[in-house]
Design an enzyme around this catalytic site. Structure first.
Site, PDB file in Angstrom:
ATOM      1  N   TYR A  21       0.820  -1.206   0.000  1.00  0.00           N
ATOM      2  CA  TYR A  21       0.000   0.000   0.000  1.00  0.00           C
ATOM      3  C   TYR A  21       0.861   1.266   0.000  1.00  0.00           C
ATOM      4  O   TYR A  21       0.416   2.323  -0.431  1.00  0.00           O
ATOM      5  CB  TYR A  21      -0.908   0.034   1.235  1.00  0.00           C
ATOM      6  CG  TYR A  21      -2.234  -0.660   1.069  1.00  0.00           C
ATOM      7  CD1 TYR A  21      -2.302  -1.977   0.629  1.00  0.00           C
ATOM      8  CD2 TYR A  21      -3.423  -0.006   1.363  1.00  0.00           C
ATOM      9  CE1 TYR A  21      -3.523  -2.619   0.499  1.00  0.00           C
ATOM     10  CE2 TYR A  21      -4.649  -0.639   1.235  1.00  0.00           C
ATOM     11  CZ  TYR A  21      -4.696  -1.939   0.801  1.00  0.00           C
ATOM     12  OH  TYR A  21      -5.910  -2.560   0.675  1.00  0.00           O
TER      13      TYR A  21
ATOM     14  N   LYS B 155       3.461 -15.181   1.843  1.00  0.00           N
ATOM     15  CA  LYS B 155       3.640 -15.890   0.571  1.00  0.00           C
ATOM     16  C   LYS B 155       5.140 -16.160   0.428  1.00  0.00           C
ATOM     17  O   LYS B 155       5.787 -15.778  -0.558  1.00  0.00           O
ATOM     18  CB  LYS B 155       3.073 -15.026  -0.574  1.00  0.00           C
ATOM     19  CG  LYS B 155       2.987 -15.733  -1.913  1.00  0.00           C
ATOM     20  CD  LYS B 155       1.915 -16.816  -1.992  1.00  0.00           C
ATOM     21  CE  LYS B 155       2.018 -17.571  -3.312  1.00  0.00           C
ATOM     22  NZ  LYS B 155       1.128 -18.760  -3.380  1.00  0.00           N
TER      23      LYS B 155
ATOM     24  N   ASP C 241      -2.705 -18.152  -0.005  1.00  0.00           N
ATOM     25  CA  ASP C 241      -3.728 -18.854  -0.795  1.00  0.00           C
ATOM     26  C   ASP C 241      -4.365 -19.969   0.036  1.00  0.00           C
ATOM     27  O   ASP C 241      -5.584 -20.146   0.067  1.00  0.00           O
ATOM     28  CB  ASP C 241      -3.154 -19.385  -2.119  1.00  0.00           C
ATOM     29  CG  ASP C 241      -1.856 -20.152  -1.958  1.00  0.00           C
ATOM     30  OD1 ASP C 241      -1.246 -20.119  -0.861  1.00  0.00           O
ATOM     31  OD2 ASP C 241      -1.428 -20.808  -2.935  1.00  0.00           O
TER      32      ASP C 241
ATOM     33  N   ASP D 240      -6.092  -7.077   4.075  1.00  0.00           N
ATOM     34  CA  ASP D 240      -7.263  -6.448   3.459  1.00  0.00           C
ATOM     35  C   ASP D 240      -8.189  -7.532   2.916  1.00  0.00           C
ATOM     36  O   ASP D 240      -9.398  -7.536   3.164  1.00  0.00           O
ATOM     37  CB  ASP D 240      -6.803  -5.515   2.332  1.00  0.00           C
ATOM     38  CG  ASP D 240      -7.975  -4.858   1.621  1.00  0.00           C
ATOM     39  OD1 ASP D 240      -8.875  -4.360   2.312  1.00  0.00           O
ATOM     40  OD2 ASP D 240      -7.990  -4.860   0.372  1.00  0.00           O
TER      41      ASP D 240
ATOM     42  N   ASP E 221     -11.896  -9.331   4.772  1.00  0.00           N
ATOM     43  CA  ASP E 221     -13.221  -9.357   4.138  1.00  0.00           C
ATOM     44  C   ASP E 221     -13.782 -10.776   4.147  1.00  0.00           C
ATOM     45  O   ASP E 221     -14.968 -10.990   4.417  1.00  0.00           O
ATOM     46  CB  ASP E 221     -13.152  -8.858   2.677  1.00  0.00           C
ATOM     47  CG  ASP E 221     -13.469  -7.374   2.555  1.00  0.00           C
ATOM     48  OD1 ASP E 221     -13.191  -6.632   3.519  1.00  0.00           O
ATOM     49  OD2 ASP E 221     -13.982  -6.960   1.494  1.00  0.00           O
TER      50      ASP E 221
END
Ligand code: IPM
Ligand code: MG
Length: 366
Positions: free
Chosen positions: A147, A198, A230, A254, A258
């Site tokens: 970000y 990751k 993942d 982020d 959700d």
């Protein structure tokens, strides 16, 4: 974490855009009521952010807003953004105002709880037996990673193409400070921390994993595990009960927050707290500004009210007042009041204001 503020508590309100003004009005009403009941003085002052600030001043985060926030004990934010501002240059977008607020206040730690309430089991899109009892805390790094990493931009290449670039970067210091918040958080919960990265592909994630692992020496009472992002996304919908506390970087946080939010049936239920090393925290719902239902008295104000409860608990160290607000939310759900997003058979449909009135009634009876 920030020093404990003392009364009167100065609270900056940032209603923002879309459903923001309606839901924050409900939160302010119940805060005032709890304040009276507990003999606490809250001084509220409103400031502009997002599209509302763009319309009034040309900037999504006017300097006056940042100053007001810095001088307060806590910031209660509703939501920002809307179609009207989506085509402006990035520097003038509502989202840029929100990111500027996070970095301007140094809010590197974002706590996003996803708790499934028994009253809303049937609102989840997953089977009740999969989600029953889910109680997850996502600790998202909020002021670093892709970000904010440099270089960023859309550049011209030598052969005349355009090339969009963002940079995912973390320093050891940035990883360590969010790591410590996560270990401390896990300690106060069930003592299980899952770090998500990751590391099979990204160097930045390899460093993340190395530092989180090294820090474990100081928190050996916490049970540490690692997952690739993942796999973590898959496990969240496959068997969410395996998670207690999750720590991850800005972008993965982020996305995963959700997904975790939706386990509970509606993103309209979930609050969040953003905290820095010192100074005021920002407390806001995880959901956005829902411009499609703005101004129609349809919004669910409960995530905003639960964000106010997080503000009382984590920002102002007023746990008894926080308990009262959270209890009022449980009471109105027990009484069957539902906004459209969590409506089910046999329940009483209410709008945003109706939900606010039900909360006020529950509070006065408590
Ligand atoms: C969130 C939102 C923001 C983010 C947007 C609005 C900039 O999705 O708080 O999760 O990406 O952090
Ligand atoms: Mg998001």
């Amino acid at each position: 974490m920030p020093a404990t503020p003392t009364a009167p508590f100065r609270i900056t309100l940032l209603p923002g855009d879309g459903i923001g003004p309606e839901i924050i009005a409900v939160a302010v009403a119940v805060l005032k009521q709890v304040g009276q009941q507990q003999n606490l003085q809250f001084d509220f002052a409103e400031a502009l952010i997002g599209g509302a600030a763009i319309d009034a001043t040309g900037s999504p985060l006017p300097e006056a807003t940042l100053t007001a926030c810095r001088q307060s004990d806590a910031v209660l934010l509703a939501s920002i953004g809307g179609y009207k501002w989506d085509t402006l240059p990035r520097s003038q977008r509502p989202e840029t105002g929100l990111l500027g607020l996070r970095s301007g206040l140094g809010l590197f730690a974002n706590l996003r709880p996803a708790v499934i309430l028994p009253q809303l089991l049937s609102a989840s899109s997953l089977k009740p037996e999969v989600v029953e009892g889910v109680d997850i805390m996502v600790v998202r790094e909020l002021t670093g990673g892709i970000y904010f990493g440099q270089p960023r931009g859309i550049f011209e290449t030598e052969d005349g193409q355009q090339r969009g670039v963002n940079t995912m970067a973390y320093t050891t210091g940035e990883i360590d400070r969010i790591g410590r918040v996560a270990y401390e958080t896990a300690r106060k919960r069930q003592g299980r921390l899952c770090s998500v990265d990751k590391a099979n592909v990204l160097e930045v994630s390899q460093l993340w994993r190395d530092r989180i692992t090294a820090l474990h020496a100081e928190y050996s009472d916490v049970d540490l595990s690692h997952l690739y992002v993942d796999n973590a996304a898959m496990q969240l919908v496959r068997q969410p009960k395996q998670f207690d506390t999750i720590v991850t970087g800005n972008l993965f946080g982020d996305i995963l927050s959700d997904a975790a939010a939706m386990l509970t049936g509606s993103i309209g239920m979930l609050p969040s707290a953003s905290l820095g090393e010192s100074g005021p925290g920002v407390f806001e719902p995880v959901h956005g500004s829902a411009p499609d239902i703005a101004g129609q008295d349809k919004a669910n104000p409960l995530a905003q009210v639960l964000s106010a409860a997080m503000m009382l608990r984590y920002g102002l160290s007023l746990p008894a007042a926080a308990d009262r607000l959270e209890q009022a939310v449980l009471t109105v759900l027990d009484q069957g009041y539902r906004t459209g997003d969590i409506m089910s058979d046999g329940m009483t449909a209410v709008g945003c204001e109706g939900m606010g009135q039900a909360l006020e009634k529950a509070l006065s009876a408590s």
